[in-house]
Design a protein around this motif. Structure first.
Motif, PDB file in Angstrom:
ATOM      1  N   GLU A 139       0.858  -1.184   0.000  1.00 35.18           N
ATOM      2  CA  GLU A 139       0.000   0.000   0.000  1.00 35.18           C
ATOM      3  C   GLU A 139       0.899   1.240   0.000  1.00 35.18           C
ATOM      4  O   GLU A 139       1.917   1.281   0.696  1.00 35.18           O
ATOM      5  CB  GLU A 139      -0.879   0.026   1.258  1.00 35.18           C
ATOM      6  CG  GLU A 139      -1.854  -1.115   1.364  1.00 35.18           C
ATOM      7  CD  GLU A 139      -3.155  -0.856   0.648  1.00 35.18           C
ATOM      8  OE1 GLU A 139      -3.434   0.309   0.329  1.00 35.18           O
ATOM      9  OE2 GLU A 139      -3.885  -1.826   0.416  1.00 35.18           O
ATOM     10  N   GLU A 171       0.501   3.946   1.403  1.00 35.12           N
ATOM     11  CA  GLU A 171       0.586   4.512   2.752  1.00 35.12           C
ATOM     12  C   GLU A 171       1.716   3.885   3.565  1.00 35.12           C
ATOM     13  O   GLU A 171       2.183   4.467   4.546  1.00 35.12           O
ATOM     14  CB  GLU A 171      -0.740   4.327   3.506  1.00 35.12           C
ATOM     15  CG  GLU A 171      -1.894   5.115   2.924  1.00 35.12           C
ATOM     16  CD  GLU A 171      -2.589   4.415   1.760  1.00 35.12           C
ATOM     17  OE1 GLU A 171      -2.300   3.224   1.471  1.00 35.12           O
ATOM     18  OE2 GLU A 171      -3.416   5.068   1.103  1.00 35.12           O
ATOM     19  N   ILE A 221      -0.064  -0.378  -4.393  1.00 34.60           N
ATOM     20  CA  ILE A 221      -1.519  -0.312  -4.339  1.00 34.60           C
ATOM     21  C   ILE A 221      -1.915   1.116  -3.964  1.00 34.60           C
ATOM     22  O   ILE A 221      -1.546   1.609  -2.897  1.00 34.60           O
ATOM     23  CB  ILE A 221      -2.090  -1.291  -3.290  1.00 34.60           C
ATOM     24  CG1 ILE A 221      -1.547  -2.706  -3.505  1.00 34.60           C
ATOM     25  CG2 ILE A 221      -3.608  -1.260  -3.302  1.00 34.60           C
ATOM     26  CD1 ILE A 221      -1.889  -3.318  -4.833  1.00 34.60           C
ATOM     27  N   TYR A 222      -2.629   1.780  -4.864  1.00 30.63           N
ATOM     28  CA  TYR A 222      -3.101   3.137  -4.603  1.00 30.63           C
ATOM     29  C   TYR A 222      -4.272   3.437  -5.520  1.00 30.63           C
ATOM     30  O   TYR A 222      -4.458   2.801  -6.553  1.00 30.63           O
ATOM     31  CB  TYR A 222      -1.976   4.165  -4.789  1.00 30.63           C
ATOM     32  CG  TYR A 222      -1.621   4.451  -6.238  1.00 30.63           C
ATOM     33  CD1 TYR A 222      -1.971   5.664  -6.818  1.00 30.63           C
ATOM     34  CD2 TYR A 222      -0.941   3.524  -7.022  1.00 30.63           C
ATOM     35  CE1 TYR A 222      -1.648   5.942  -8.142  1.00 30.63           C
ATOM     36  CE2 TYR A 222      -0.619   3.794  -8.339  1.00 30.63           C
ATOM     37  CZ  TYR A 222      -0.976   5.003  -8.893  1.00 30.63           C
ATOM     38  OH  TYR A 222      -0.664   5.275 -10.199  1.00 30.63           O
TER      39      TYR A 222
END
Length: 76
Positions: A10, A12, A59-60
């Motif tokens: 991710e 983040e 992943i975004y």
């Protein structure tokens, strides 16, 4: 052709380097996977390690990413 990703990460969980305009994440070889803001904005979601052949899938949400970039640009 199907890419063989080392992992899926991710965005983040990645570290952002504001000075160089890129996100990075530790690679098991000791270096780090890297992907630039320009690559992400262009829809590229593969971060590569410059020292080995491993790649990861980032992943975004591209629409959300573009909105955040526009807001950041507006703030200066």
């Amino acid at each position: 052709m199907s890419d063989n990703f080392y992992d899926e990460i991710e965005i983040e969980d990645m570290t952002f380097d504001k000075e160089n305009g890129l996100y990075h994440y530790p690679c098991p070889c000791g270096d780090r996977f890297e992907i630039t803001i320009a690559q992400l904005a262009g829809g590229d979601d593969v971060a590569r390690c410059p020292s080995c052949s491993l790649i990861i899938l980032v992943i975004y949400d591209q629409d959300e990413f573009e909105e955040q970039q526009q807001a950041a640009d507006a703030r200066g």
